[in-house]
Write a protein that holds these residues in place. Structure first.
Motif, PDB file in Angstrom:
ATOM      1  N   ALA A   1      16.838  45.056  47.714  1.00 22.04           N
ATOM      2  CA  ALA A   1      17.082  43.900  46.851  1.00 22.04           C
ATOM      3  C   ALA A   1      17.190  44.425  45.428  1.00 22.04           C
ATOM      4  O   ALA A   1      16.228  44.959  44.879  1.00 22.04           O
ATOM      5  N   LEU A   2      18.334  44.311  44.836  1.00 20.95           N
ATOM      6  CA  LEU A   2      18.643  45.046  43.611  1.00 20.95           C
ATOM      7  C   LEU A   2      18.392  44.238  42.343  1.00 20.95           C
ATOM      8  O   LEU A   2      18.939  44.541  41.294  1.00 20.95           O
ATOM      9  N   HIS A   3      17.555  43.226  42.455  1.00 21.56           N
ATOM     10  CA  HIS A   3      17.222  42.427  41.277  1.00 21.56           C
ATOM     11  C   HIS A   3      15.704  42.297  41.163  1.00 21.56           C
ATOM     12  O   HIS A   3      14.989  42.244  42.172  1.00 21.56           O
ATOM     13  N   ASP A   4      15.217  42.237  39.934  1.00 23.23           N
ATOM     14  CA  ASP A   4      13.779  42.145  39.667  1.00 23.23           C
ATOM     15  C   ASP A   4      13.347  40.687  39.763  1.00 23.23           C
ATOM     16  O   ASP A   4      13.239  39.978  38.759  1.00 23.23           O
ATOM     17  N   VAL A   5      13.120  40.229  41.017  1.00 27.58           N
ATOM     18  CA  VAL A   5      12.703  38.849  41.262  1.00 27.58           C
ATOM     19  C   VAL A   5      11.513  38.867  42.213  1.00 27.58           C
ATOM     20  O   VAL A   5      11.079  39.916  42.689  1.00 27.58           O
ATOM     21  N   GLU A   6      10.983  37.671  42.527  1.00 28.72           N
ATOM     22  CA  GLU A   6       9.839  37.574  43.425  1.00 28.72           C
ATOM     23  C   GLU A   6      10.226  38.009  44.837  1.00 28.72           C
ATOM     24  O   GLU A   6      11.393  37.962  45.229  1.00 28.72           O
ATOM     25  N   ASP A   7       9.193  38.398  45.622  1.00 31.02           N
ATOM     26  CA  ASP A   7       9.438  38.924  46.969  1.00 31.02           C
ATOM     27  C   ASP A   7      10.175  37.922  47.857  1.00 31.02           C
ATOM     28  O   ASP A   7      11.063  38.295  48.630  1.00 31.02           O
ATOM     29  N   GLU A   8       9.807  36.629  47.759  1.00 31.01           N
ATOM     30  CA  GLU A   8      10.464  35.628  48.593  1.00 31.01           C
ATOM     31  C   GLU A   8      11.944  35.509  48.253  1.00 31.01           C
ATOM     32  O   GLU A   8      12.788  35.354  49.143  1.00 31.01           O
ATOM     33  N   GLN A   9      12.248  35.609  46.960  1.00 30.47           N
ATOM     34  CA  GLN A   9      13.651  35.558  46.548  1.00 30.47           C
ATOM     35  C   GLN A   9      14.417  36.778  47.040  1.00 30.47           C
ATOM     36  O   GLN A   9      15.575  36.679  47.451  1.00 30.47           O
ATOM     37  N   LYS A  10      13.738  37.930  46.990  1.00 34.41           N
ATOM     38  CA  LYS A  10      14.376  39.155  47.494  1.00 34.41           C
ATOM     39  C   LYS A  10      14.714  39.012  48.978  1.00 34.41           C
ATOM     40  O   LYS A  10      15.807  39.389  49.421  1.00 34.41           O
ATOM     41  N   GLU A  11      13.776  38.458  49.730  1.00 29.80           N
ATOM     42  CA  GLU A  11      14.000  38.284  51.167  1.00 29.80           C
ATOM     43  C   GLU A  11      15.182  37.350  51.430  1.00 29.80           C
ATOM     44  O   GLU A  11      16.030  37.614  52.287  1.00 29.80           O
ATOM     45  N   ALA A  12      15.258  36.270  50.667  1.00 29.14           N
ATOM     46  CA  ALA A  12      16.362  35.318  50.835  1.00 29.14           C
ATOM     47  C   ALA A  12      17.696  35.944  50.456  1.00 29.14           C
ATOM     48  O   ALA A  12      18.717  35.752  51.131  1.00 29.14           O
ATOM     49  N   MET A  13      17.681  36.735  49.361  1.00 30.49           N
ATOM     50  CA  MET A  13      18.922  37.396  48.929  1.00 30.49           C
ATOM     51  C   MET A  13      19.431  38.351  50.003  1.00 30.49           C
ATOM     52  O   MET A  13      20.621  38.401  50.294  1.00 30.49           O
ATOM     53  N   LEU A  14      18.511  39.115  50.598  1.00 29.85           N
ATOM     54  CA  LEU A  14      18.910  40.070  51.633  1.00 29.85           C
ATOM     55  C   LEU A  14      19.457  39.356  52.862  1.00 29.85           C
ATOM     56  O   LEU A  14      20.442  39.798  53.469  1.00 29.85           O
ATOM     57  N   SER A  15      18.832  38.247  53.247  1.00 21.56           N
ATOM     58  CA  SER A  15      19.263  37.539  54.460  1.00 21.56           C
ATOM     59  C   SER A  15      20.614  36.855  54.287  1.00 21.56           C
ATOM     60  O   SER A  15      21.256  36.486  55.265  1.00 21.56           O
ATOM     61  N   HIS A  16      21.056  36.681  53.019  1.00 20.01           N
ATOM     62  CA  HIS A  16      22.340  36.018  52.766  1.00 20.01           C
ATOM     63  C   HIS A  16      23.453  37.005  52.412  1.00 20.01           C
ATOM     64  O   HIS A  16      24.476  36.595  51.871  1.00 20.01           O
ATOM     65  N   HIS A  17      23.250  38.290  52.721  1.00 20.39           N
ATOM     66  CA  HIS A  17      24.298  39.272  52.460  1.00 20.39           C
ATOM     67  C   HIS A  17      25.560  38.922  53.256  1.00 20.39           C
ATOM     68  O   HIS A  17      25.493  38.314  54.334  1.00 20.39           O
ATOM     69  N   SER A  18      26.692  39.339  52.723  1.00 20.42           N
ATOM     70  CA  SER A  18      27.983  38.896  53.277  1.00 20.42           C
ATOM     71  C   SER A  18      28.172  39.274  54.732  1.00 20.42           C
ATOM     72  O   SER A  18      28.752  38.502  55.511  1.00 20.42           O
ATOM     73  N   GLU A  19      27.686  40.454  55.141  1.00 19.12           N
ATOM     74  CA  GLU A  19      27.894  40.879  56.529  1.00 19.12           C
ATOM     75  C   GLU A  19      27.153  39.980  57.513  1.00 19.12           C
ATOM     76  O   GLU A  19      27.622  39.725  58.626  1.00 19.12           O
ATOM     77  N   ARG A  20      25.990  39.466  57.096  1.00 17.93           N
ATOM     78  CA  ARG A  20      25.233  38.579  57.985  1.00 17.93           C
ATOM     79  C   ARG A  20      25.927  37.223  58.117  1.00 17.93           C
ATOM     80  O   ARG A  20      25.956  36.631  59.194  1.00 17.93           O
ATOM     81  N   LEU A  21      26.489  36.734  57.006  1.00 18.34           N
ATOM     82  CA  LEU A  21      27.247  35.478  57.079  1.00 18.34           C
ATOM     83  C   LEU A  21      28.462  35.631  57.984  1.00 18.34           C
ATOM     84  O   LEU A  21      28.785  34.730  58.777  1.00 18.34           O
ATOM     85  N   ALA A  22      29.143  36.788  57.878  1.00 19.12           N
ATOM     86  CA  ALA A  22      30.322  37.028  58.716  1.00 19.12           C
ATOM     87  C   ALA A  22      29.935  37.088  60.189  1.00 19.12           C
ATOM     88  O   ALA A  22      30.650  36.563  61.061  1.00 19.12           O
ATOM     89  N   ILE A  23      28.797  37.709  60.493  1.00 20.67           N
ATOM     90  CA  ILE A  23      28.335  37.798  61.880  1.00 20.67           C
ATOM     91  C   ILE A  23      28.010  36.411  62.423  1.00 20.67           C
ATOM     92  O   ILE A  23      28.377  36.068  63.561  1.00 20.67           O
ATOM     93  N   CYS A  24      27.352  35.582  61.614  1.00 21.57           N
ATOM     94  CA  CYS A  24      27.031  34.221  62.057  1.00 21.57           C
ATOM     95  C   CYS A  24      28.298  33.405  62.303  1.00 21.57           C
ATOM     96  O   CYS A  24      28.381  32.631  63.268  1.00 21.57           O
TER      97      CYS A  24
END
Length: 702
Positions: free
Chosen positions: A618-641
């Motif tokens: 997670a390449l931004h200085d944010v809270e852990d929960e936000q980092k987790e959400a950012m990672l789960s919404h990466h483009s490759e995961r959206l494409a797979i869904c």
């Protein structure tokens, strides 16, 4: 929507000639009129030969009681044109009287069937030879590369006409004897338009396009009127030179000379304007007259590809099929290349089907394009099957499959194929070794990569290129030998390192978290290109992974000042000819609600089997929960869904990504493949990943 609805239909070819009466009925009716028998039989026989119906012609010929020398000569030529040289020789031997035309016909037949020795033997037996006799054999010798023998026969000729001189001139160019061709041209006592055309075409084909155009101007200065081939050759030279002004002038001259609608001139003009990036002018030339010539269509098809108008190229190919223009080898190659560029395996399969129907599936050039198509679209298994079908594999065939296997992480397959390539005696070039070194890099074969590199340096006659050093640097970096890689770049290379080599070193540093060498590599990159956004991003990501947020901010400020914009991560899925693109956190897709519903479902399943996100990515200085959400919404995961809700259950999912897949997504997709019981193929900027049952083909080495 399918753009090739007609591809599933069989081709129907119109006969070249009108139907003729059956032989038996013709002979019966003509028997009542004995004077008409020879004339009718002759016309039917000639018609059979023109239609290459040699068996019917043979049966009719056998029923003619006393065929003339003219008819026997025709039959000899017909046998030879259909590859039946022995029958032609037998008929020739039975002839009690042979004129010079018949002798020349059988000699030509021997040459066309590849038996030049027999042609020379017959030439020696001739009591009265003419210039045609000598020239026919000279052409045959030159065609098979026997230049010295052709030169000897040319010197023996008692009288050399312009056709003989032209044969030697053309043959010299065909055998890469450019200097001899130039000397011969100067010696020619008389030159005609064919002589000048051979010079223009030959010089252009041997990388002397400027000299070819000078020759064309000289020809006009001598008052020689160009023919269609001359114009086509001169325009092709302009295409090579990308000389828009001169090419346009020659275009105008060809129109004035009456060759505006000639198929080969049109094809050359289409290629010329396409090379000059004037594809609209190519279209105008094409549209001036409805040509049924496949060369004209293929020129525009290739031109569209050259100008990155691949959808237009595929539409044109469909039009070509629909109106009945039968594609040739080059047509299929261009269409398949465009399918590869738009990453549409579905359209490629339809084109492949037509190629099979027309018998091009074993052709080397078509096969090579198919191998590239299937490997580029994530199906290396089909690529290997196509490769096996290619009848006569050339260097490009082997290179295509070796590079394809390397990109899919099958390094051992690449090395095994290389061993077969060596045994077959096919020529090896620099692309072969680039593919092999890449295979070692992607498969973690550090020791074999070193051995191969040293073998290339010490034992091969080819010159080492910067791409080979870049591959070796990548092998060392991926293997954790960063100091050795830096030493290779700084001290062992005979040429100055370029951007790609320093980027390979920087990328390797990120994998092994070596910031010290990374900063030195970045300095060299910025010295070569101060605006290299990839280097800024790699360095920034390294700082982010180690929580050096001040350095991350410093890099981003520097990028902003220089106007550098980070390339956004983008993933896409090709479905039924339509490309569906996604970026991180994308909510613009029409199926957005269903995609995020599937994403949430996957998130729960991942947690159930113990998945924990790796927040270093997670390449931004944010809270852990936000980092987790950012990672789960990466483009490759959206494409797979998206693929999960739109494709058949159990089918392979193929996703393309413009950047390197992040480590957290890589770990997550391995588990997703196990959860959904489907193979997921992900192509990122460096290679293909095949995820099956919780594992990846890269073995976590990429």
């Amino acid at each position: 929507m399918q753009i090739f609805p007609v591809l599933i239909k069989e081709f129907k070819f119109r006969p070249l000639y009108f139907a003729i009466p059956t032989l038996s009925r013709s002979l019966t009716s003509d028997a009542k009129h004995s004077n008409a028998v020879p004339r009718t039989c002759y016309s039917i026989l000639v018609n059979f030969l023109l239609n290459r119906k040699i068996d019917e012609a043979e049966r009719l010929f056998g029923k003619i009681p006393s065929p003339s020398i003219y008819l026997c000569t025709k039959m000899i030529g017909g046998y030879a044109e259909n590859g039946r040289l022995n029958d032609a020789l037998n008929l020739f031997d039975r002839m009690p009287v042979k004129d010079v035309v018949m002798w020349n016909s059988i000699i030509k037949g021997c040459v066309e069937c590849g038996n030049v020795e027999m042609g020379m033997k017959l030439l020696d037996e001739m009591s009265e030879r003419n210039a045609v006799s000598y020239t026919t054999v000279i052409n045959g010798l030159l065609r098979f590369g026997r230049v010295e023998k052709a030169e000897g026969l040319f010197r023996e000729m008692p009288e050399k006409d312009v056709a003989a001189w032209n044969a030697m001139l053309y043959g010299y160019f065909e055998n890469d004897r450019v200097e001899e061709a130039l000397r011969l041209f100067e010696m020619m006592p008389r030159r005609n338009v064919i002589s000048w055309t051979s010079m223009v075409s030959g010089l252009d084909q041997h990388g002397m396009s400027e000299e070819a155009l000078v020759t064309f101007r000289k020809m006009l200065g001598f008052g020689i009127k160009p023919n269609s081939n001359t114009f086509a050759s001169a325009i092709t030279a302009c295409a090579t030179m990308e000389d828009l002004v001169l090419g346009s002038e020659i275009h105008g001259t060809s129109l004035k000379a009456g060759f505006g609608f000639d198929a080969y001139v049109a094809a050359s003009l289409i290629t010329f304007y396409a090379n000059c990036m004037k594809i609209d002018d190519s279209w105008r030339v094409f549209n001036e007259k409805m040509h049924m010539n496949v060369v004209v269509w293929t020129s525009l098809l290739t031109g569209y590809g050259l100008n990155h108008k691949h959808e237009d190229a595929l539409t044109l190919f469909a039009d070509m099929i629909r109106i009945g223009v039968c594609p040739n080898q080059s047509s299929f190659t261009s269409a398949l290349n465009s399918s590869s560029e738009v990453e549409s395996v579905d359209l490629g399969k339809e084109i492949h089907g037509v190629a099979v129907k027309l018998g091009f599936n074993t052709d080397a050039y078509v096969g090579n394009s198919l191998v590239v198509l299937y490997s580029k679209c994530g199906n290396m298994d089909d690529g290997l099957l196509i490769f096996k079908e290619i009848a006569e594999k050339n260097t490009v065939s082997w290179n295509s499959v070796i590079v394809g296997c390397a990109q899919h992480g099958h390094g051992k397959w690449s090395l095994a194929l290389f061993a077969q390539m060596v045994r077959t005696g096919v020529g090896i070039d620099d692309i072969t070794f680039t593919g092999l070194l890449s295979a070692c890099s992607h498969s973690g074969m550090l020791h074999k990569g070193r051995m191969l590199f040293h073998y290339l340096c010490e034992n091969m006659s080819m010159q080492m290129k910067i791409e080979h050093y870049a591959c070796m640097a990548d092998i060392l970096c991926r293997g954790g030998k960063l100091d050795e890689a830096e030493n290779l770049v700084k001290t062992m290379m005979p040429m100055k390192p370029n951007l790609s080599i320093w980027l390979a070193l920087l990328s390797g540093c990120r994998k092994h978290s070596n910031i010290e060498i990374a900063e030195r590599a970045a300095e060299n990159i910025f010295r070569l290109d101060p605006n290299c956004s990839a280097a800024y991003v790699l360095l920034s990501n390294m700082y982010a992974a180690t929580s050096r947020w001040n350095d991350v901010a410093r890099i981003r400020v520097k990028m902003k000042r220089r106007g550098n914009i980070k390339q956004p991560g983008c993933s896409w899925v090709n479905l039924k000819g339509t490309r569906h693109e996604f970026v991180s956190g994308d909510r613009s897709h029409p199926l957005c609600d269903q995609i995020y519903e599937k994403l949430e479902w996957l998130g729960k399943k991942l947690k159930e089997i113990g998945y924990v996100s790796d927040q270093r990515f997670a390449l931004h200085d944010v809270e852990d929960e936000q980092k987790e959400a950012m990672l789960s919404h990466h483009s490759e995961r959206l494409a797979i869904c998206f693929a999960l809700i739109t494709t058949v259950e159990g089918s392979t999912i193929i996703v393309m990504k413009n950047l390197r897949v992040c480590g957290d997504c890589h770990s997550a997709i391995k588990l997703i493949s196990k959860i959904v019981c489907r193979e997921i193929v992900l192509r990122d900027s460096t290679r293909f990943h095949h995820f099956r049952d919780g594992f990846c083909s890269c073995s976590d080495y990429w």
